[in-house]
Design an enzyme around this catalytic site. Structure first.
Site, short mmCIF file in Angstrom:
data_model
loop_
_atom_site.label_atom_id
_atom_site.label_comp_id
_atom_site.label_asym_id
_atom_site.label_seq_id
_atom_site.Cartn_x
_atom_site.Cartn_y
_atom_site.Cartn_z
N THR A 37 0.84 -1.20 0.00
CA THR A 37 0.00 0.00 0.00
C THR A 37 0.87 1.25 0.00
O THR A 37 2.02 1.22 0.44
CB THR A 37 -0.94 0.01 1.22
OG1 THR A 37 -0.16 -0.15 2.42
CG2 THR A 37 -1.97 -1.09 1.13
N ALA A 38 0.31 2.33 -0.49
CA ALA A 38 1.09 3.53 -0.77
C ALA A 38 1.48 4.28 0.50
O ALA A 38 0.77 4.27 1.51
CB ALA A 38 0.30 4.45 -1.69
#
Length: 256
Positions: A37-38
């Site tokens: 995930t970012a």
């Protein structure tokens, strides 16, 4: 078939270059980072902002157990994307380096120095047989001599300094958004809003307060501090980033 079998032979060993000069295991490690995930880092005029997507895989999972933001030293924060277990090992290494610097020199470690120590450690695992590269990228941000600094570490062991960056999934799209929206001289509070706007681009324009983490380190108060959930909720509400059902629930409770 012959070309494919040759590639498979080259990617079995981390110390073997392919004929075109590639280390396949390092490239695979970068792909592992893209699956995470970012996380976003922004350097403001008066501080540094780190933000991370902390979406839980299950509603039964405790949000506090998802580790994406870390305190490396009083004045240094780290955000990660990729294999969490690899990130924890590098964070522990960074903390030891920060403490060694304090004991040896009696002063806080420089952000650039700490980043290069981390990347030197990462690089060793691209050159030793029987090991694999770290499948994680880090954003290292903090205050050095009264100035905000922001760096990225790559699985190859290369450090980069940025004004604003993203790592993890949708990296290219998020970076395009930052390139369009980032302005030099923004304040830390403005950078917090921009970081949340950026993360929302990979979440259909919506974020939940317990699904995102934000940490700041300012020049005036060079102490790593994570923003509480209620404060994040207020910012999301102001920027119209809360999910529609939460907005409706808030409206109903206000009427009552």
């Amino acid at each position: 078939m012959q070309g494919q079998s040759q590639q498979q032979a080259y990617d079995r060993g981390i110390t073997i270059f392919s004929p075109d000069g590639r280390l396949y295991q390092v490239e695979y490690a970068r792909e592992a980072v893209k699956r995470g995930t970012a996380s976003v880092g922004i350097r403001a005029e008066d501080g540094v902002v780190l933000a991370a997507d902390k979406r839980a895989r299950s509603p039964l999972m405790e949000p506090e157990s998802i580790e994406k933001l870390h305190k490396a030293d009083d004045h240094v924060g780290v955000a990660s994307a990729g294999h969490v277990a690899d990130a924890r090992q590098l964070i522990d290494f960074a903390r030891r380096q920060a403490q060694v610097n304090r004991l040896r020199y009696g002063e806080p470690v420089g952000i650039e120095t700490l980043t290069k120590n981390i990347t030197d450690h990462i690089q060793q695992y691209t050159q030793v047989g029987g090991a694999r590269p770290f499948g994680v990228a880090l954003i290292v941000g903090g205050i050095e001599n009264g100035e905000p600094r922001l760096f990225e570490t790559d699985p190859s062991g290369t450090p980069y300094e940025w004004q604003a960056l993203s790592i993890g999934s949708d990296r290219s799209d998020l970076r395009d958004y930052l390139e369009a929206e980032y302005e030099e001289g923004i304040s830390t509070d403005e950078a917090v809003g921009l970081a949340l706007d950026t993360l929302a681009q990979s979440n259909d324009g919506e974020l939940t307060p317990d699904g995102v983490g934000v940490a700041t380190i300012t020049v005036d108060d060079p102490e790593y501090a994570e923003r509480p959930t209620d404060e994040i909720e207020e910012i999301l509400d102001e920027r119209d980033l809360l999910p529609a059902d939460e907005d409706e629930t808030d409206g109903e409770s206000d009427e009552e």
